[in-house]
Design an enzyme around this catalytic site. Structure first.
Site: not given
Length: 169
Positions: A10, A12-13, A15, A34-35, A50, A62
């Site tokens: 989810g 803010r889990s 990851k 980065a996508t 990030h 990117e």
């Protein structure tokens, strides 16, 4: 063929943090793929956060959609994230679920032909509130189907819950 570690969970889990630690443990010079598209100022701040989490060891590439146009052979690559990548396909297809899914799967197949150590971050949208509108429901379907597609190919799969990694494959 790529060696794939898939990390889902989810919002803010934990990851991205977990994925970053994995990549740093596996390479002296990992690549951050980065996508994201920058949709608004709030999102720009999220991207900046990030970026600030990564030190000089990282190379950032990117790429909004065409992952396979980059040659990452022999590298450790952290792709963050599938959800934002799919958002680009969904938007560019005029929110046509099947067109976006077909295009994303085709691009994914080309991308993972490379001999790379690939760490992939995605969101597990199906565990939250049922989307209230048609477009959001279509995107949740798109995300779920793509997650299943990638997880089936992955060598290792983690589910993140409250900052705790649970290996499920």
């Amino acid at each position: 063929m790529a060696t794939i570690t898939f990390i889902t969970g989810g919002a803010r889990s934990g990851k991205s943090c977990f994925a970053q630690r994995l990549a740093e443990n596996q390479s002296e010079k990992p690549i951050y793929l980065a996508t994201a598209r920058i949709w608004d100022e709030d999102f720009a701040q999220r991207v900046k956060r990030h970026q600030d989490d990564r030190n000089e060891r990282w190379q950032t590439v990117e790429e909004e959609k065409e992952l396979s146009k980059h040659d990452f052979s022999g590298e450790t690559v952290l792709l963050d994230c599938i959800t934002l990548w799919l958002t680009n396909y969904f938007h560019d297809s005029g929110y046509q679920l099947n067109n976006a899914l077909d295009a994303a799967k085709a691009e994914w197949k080309k991308f993972v032909e490379q001999e790379i150590n690939l760490i992939v971050v995605s969101n597990e949208l199906g565990m939250g509130v049922h989307p209230e509108n048609e477009m959001a429901r279509k995107f949740a379907d798109l995300q779920g189907w793509m997650n299943q597609f990638i997880a089936a190919q992955a060598d290792t799969v983690y589910l993140m819950v409250s900052g705790i990694d649970i290996k499920i494959k």
